[in-house]
Design a protein around this motif. Structure first.
Motif, PDB file in Angstrom:
ATOM      1  N   VAL A 122       0.860  -1.122   0.055  1.00  0.00           N
ATOM      2  CA  VAL A 122       0.096  -0.148  -0.177  1.00  0.00           C
ATOM      3  C   VAL A 122       0.862   1.372  -0.107  1.00  0.00           C
ATOM      4  CG1 VAL A 122      -1.821   1.070   1.043  1.00  0.00           C
ATOM      5  CG2 VAL A 122      -1.683  -1.324   1.275  1.00  0.00           C
ATOM      6  N   VAL A 150      -1.701  -1.450  -4.074  1.00  0.00           N
ATOM      7  CA  VAL A 150      -2.605  -0.787  -3.878  1.00  0.00           C
ATOM      8  C   VAL A 150      -2.297   0.562  -3.989  1.00  0.00           C
ATOM      9  CG1 VAL A 150      -4.478  -0.040  -2.156  1.00  0.00           C
ATOM     10  CG2 VAL A 150      -3.793  -2.421  -2.553  1.00  0.00           C
ATOM     11  N   PHE A 207      -6.740   2.189   3.987  1.00  0.00           N
ATOM     12  CA  PHE A 207      -6.760   0.782   3.602  1.00  0.00           C
ATOM     13  C   PHE A 207      -6.770   0.045   5.014  1.00  0.00           C
ATOM     14  CE2 PHE A 207      -4.138  -3.236   3.654  1.00  0.00           C
ATOM     15  CZ  PHE A 207      -4.802  -3.763   2.398  1.00  0.00           C
TER      16      PHE A 207
END
Length: 289
Positions: free
Chosen positions: A108, A136, A143
């Protein structure tokens, strides 16, 4: 060397910095931070975010191997799910993908420009096209909150963050950690790290100097959201002070100091794994505060 000029890393708090003779290859202001790529004749290309060196081609493997292999190999793991928060240079992704027992790696990163520029200029990243990889591009706080709602769990969570001066600042908080612990598996571990300094006043962290006076170690020592902590260390030459600490937080307190399988990296091996947990007395006393 005519194109090379003296550059000084950003200096906050402690009044120290390092200077390197470098050539600027690329500079841009992304939506989140100032991204710079420099070249040094001996250390290779450097990734710099908001004035702080994040990685160099010469020594990035020390940080990435020690940050990933110690928590992965410190206890028996099967079908491990790994979460990398940050890590835009891709080095932690590269090391996670080395192991066949790693089932998935979610990375992420809020700033896609860091990923793309690191691919173009540094080339130290793992394979984003590996079927195990879920990349991501999003805010890590959001998240983690959503992962908590989905009851998603991870076995190893690496906090591969910049100093708390840009988009990472919101992650150096008790509120973020409160959500983060909810997505750690029962045998899982969170890995945090920072440059370590010794002053007349005792030990200190770069994150404390560049941010608002706290880092994730101090938050965890205060809250005990994950009750067990272990620490180990490595020397990463181009990080301020060279002495770099890693901090492991877990629910069950199983020690990760003894590797359960062999792996040979450029820096990491079983002997280095075990030796890295031998902290000097001043660091033991400081972390027992």
């Amino acid at each position: 060397m005519s194109d090379y000029e003296w550059w000084q890393e950003r200096c906050d708090g402690m009044g120290i910095s390092q200077s390197l003779k470098v050539k600027l290859l690329h500079r841009e202001q992304s939506p989140f931070q100032l991204v710079e790529i420099y070249d040094h004749e001996d250390f290779g290309r450097l990734l710099v975010l908001d004035g702080y060196i994040q990685a160099s081609q010469a020594d990035e493997f020390i940080y990435h191997e020690m940050g990933m292999h110690v928590p992965l190999l410190g206890r028996e793991r099967k079908d491990a799910n790994v979460l990398i928060i940050g890590g835009g240079d891709g080095g932690n992704l590269r090391e996670a993908l080395v192991h066949d027992f790693v089932k998935s790696v979610t990375m992420v990163e809020i700033d896609e420009r860091v990923i793309r520029l690191s691919e173009e200029y540094l080339g130290v990243n793992g394979d984003y096209n590996d079927p195990r990889v879920n990349l991501v591009i999003d805010d890590a706080k959001k998240f983690v909150s959503n992962a908590k709602e989905r009851d998603e769990k991870f076995d190893v969570i690496i906090l591969d963050l910049t100093e708390p001066v840009g988009p990472s600042a919101v992650l150096f908080t008790e509120a973020f950690f409160t959500d983060l612990v909810e997505i750690v598996s029962d045998t899982g571990v969170v890995v945090d790290s920072d440059s370590v300094f010794l002053t007349l006043h005792g030990g200190g962290f770069l994150q404390e100097q560049s941010g608002d006076g706290e880092n994730l170690v101090s938050v965890m020592l205060k809250t005990r959201l994950l009750p067990h902590m272990e620490a180990y260390r490595a020397n990463v030459p181009l990080y301020p002070g060279g002495d770099f600490g890693f901090y492991l937080y877990s629910k069950d307190g199983v020690s990760l100091r003894h590797p359960v399988m062999d792996h040979q990296g450029k820096h990491y091996d079983a002997d280095v794994h075990q030796a890295s947990f031998a902290l000097p007395k001043w660091q033991r006393d400081w972390l027992d505060r």
